[in-house]
Design a protein around this motif. Structure first.
Motif, PDB file in Angstrom:
ATOM      1  N   PRO A  97       0.802  -1.233   0.000  1.00 48.83           N
ATOM      2  CA  PRO A  97       0.000   0.000   0.000  1.00 48.83           C
ATOM      3  C   PRO A  97       0.836   1.285   0.000  1.00 48.83           C
ATOM      4  O   PRO A  97       0.274   2.366  -0.073  1.00 48.83           O
ATOM      5  N   ASP A  98       2.175   1.153   0.081  1.00 49.49           N
ATOM      6  CA  ASP A  98       2.977   2.355   0.321  1.00 49.49           C
ATOM      7  C   ASP A  98       3.993   2.658  -0.764  1.00 49.49           C
ATOM      8  O   ASP A  98       4.930   3.429  -0.551  1.00 49.49           O
ATOM      9  N   GLY A  99       3.859   2.043  -1.957  1.00 52.74           N
ATOM     10  CA  GLY A  99       4.688   2.455  -3.071  1.00 52.74           C
ATOM     11  C   GLY A  99       4.421   3.914  -3.413  1.00 52.74           C
ATOM     12  O   GLY A  99       3.386   4.480  -3.045  1.00 52.74           O
ATOM     13  N   LEU A 100       5.366   4.530  -4.123  1.00 51.26           N
ATOM     14  CA  LEU A 100       5.248   5.955  -4.432  1.00 51.26           C
ATOM     15  C   LEU A 100       3.905   6.298  -5.062  1.00 51.26           C
ATOM     16  O   LEU A 100       3.263   7.291  -4.696  1.00 51.26           O
ATOM     17  N   LYS A 101       3.477   5.473  -6.014  1.00 48.87           N
ATOM     18  CA  LYS A 101       2.201   5.751  -6.681  1.00 48.87           C
ATOM     19  C   LYS A 101       1.055   5.839  -5.679  1.00 48.87           C
ATOM     20  O   LYS A 101       0.235   6.774  -5.726  1.00 48.87           O
ATOM     21  N   HIS A 102       0.988   4.893  -4.761  1.00 45.53           N
ATOM     22  CA  HIS A 102      -0.120   4.855  -3.806  1.00 45.53           C
ATOM     23  C   HIS A 102      -0.047   6.037  -2.838  1.00 45.53           C
ATOM     24  O   HIS A 102      -1.088   6.602  -2.465  1.00 45.53           O
TER      25      HIS A 102
END
Length: 345
Positions: free
Chosen positions: A79-84
């Protein structure tokens, strides 16, 4: 872009699944192709099916070219990739406006339909529906994260079987009679068998497919959507497209907007020049194959089909003098050559 329902379009028509070049005209009545007629006509237009972009993430249109130098997980892993993180930080009006701009570009560049893996649960599905308001595009939206998102959407788009089991979501999607797609084999091969065990309607990426996985694909006839430009940018490798195409239906997608433009012309040219595939095979991957995966009645110029067409200016500075129109569409043409896009039906 046009939604005219009665018209005659003349030029070189790429007819049927083989994209046979025919000099003549496409006759459209009430949004449907009623005839493809061979005839001597004036004009240099090239007429072919509007594209079906079989895998997109339109939501990250709000952050184009973000994240240079990051790994795939750092870029897009939930849930914490840059996109998200960027999606959570953006306000809804900015998200919708950015998506609408990308959808407008897709339509102008010849795309008639797309299959979207939409982040953000129920709110994410509602946001892209708002972005699609007034558009002629056919958006097949697959909700993510919750069963409720699937129920509001056209199906469920899973992130990958290594991140979660997705059994409950798969059962709920099957019971609803909707589309279930899942990322698999993007970083390594560990999630491919678990993904296939879910009996998905299609897989996305399959960069690291091994012999066993290829055999399972052939046995199950599970379609695959490949996104070679995305795989290049994220440095995960390249899918074995030739081996996949020998065994199952393969379609093309452009993946994340914040990594690549959603241009099917660019995706086709890259795929055609990198892999040992004919221009006709690549054009099928960009049109009818994606349509069939998504359950859409388009992707072919033939009587009885909706009139969803891309018309190129065959006398543009780029296309003037081409000898092979199919090869020209796949390897040479671009958005600047698009004379108009007909999205009726």
């Amino acid at each position: 872009m046009t939604g005219e329902t009665d018209e005659i379009i003349e030029g070189t028509v790429l007819r049927g699944r083989e994209f046979e070049p025919v000099e003549g005209r496409v006759v459209v009545e009430d949004g449907e192709i009623v005839a493809v007629e061979e005839a001597s006509v004036e004009g240099d237009a090239i007429v072919f099916p509007a594209f079906v972009n079989a895998h997109t993430h339109i939501g990250d249109s709000v952050a184009k070219e973000a994240g240079e130098g990051l790994t795939l997980d750092e870029l897009v892993a939930p849930p914490d990739g840059l996109k998200h993180r960027l999606l959570r930080e953006a306000d809804r009006s900015s998200l919708v406006a950015a998506m609408a701009r990308s959808l407008s570009y897709m339509e102008r560049s010849g795309t008639g339909a797309f299959v979207e893996f939409r982040e953000g649960g129920v709110d994410g599905v509602a946001a892209i529906r708002d972005a699609l308001s007034g558009s002629n595009l056919d958006g097949v939206v697959l909700g993510r994260e919750t069963v409720a998102a699937m129920e509001l959407a056209d199906g469920f788009g899973a992130s990958g079987a290594s991140d979660a089991e997705f059994g409950a979501e798969r059962r709920a999607t099957r019971e609803a009679g909707k589309l279930f797609g899942i990322h698999a084999g993007e970083v390594d091969s560990s999630d491919i068998n678990p993904a296939l065990d879910l009996d998905p309607d299609f897989l996305v990426h399959m960069v690291h497919a091994e012999r066993l996985h290829l055999e399972r694909l052939a046995d199950s006839e599970t379609p695959v959507v490949v996104c070679p430009r995305s795989n290049l940018v994220t440095d995960v490798g390249l899918p074995p497209v030739e081996a996949l195409a020998e065994r199952t239906t393969v379609a093309l997608g452009t993946d994340n907007v914040f990594l690549n433009s959603p241009s099917m012309f660019r995706e086709m040219a890259y795929t055609s020049k990198l892999f040992d595939l004919s221009a006709r095979e690549v054009l099928r991957m960009a049109t009818v194959n994606g349509a069939e995966i998504a359950g859409l009645d388009c992707g072919v110029v033939e009587p009885g089909r909706p009139a969803r067409l891309c018309v190129l200016d065959g006398d543009s500075d780029n296309l003037s003098g081409v000898r092979d129109p199919v090869r020209a569409v796949v390897r040479r043409a671009g958005t600047a050559d698009v004379e108009r896009v007909v999205l009726a039906g």
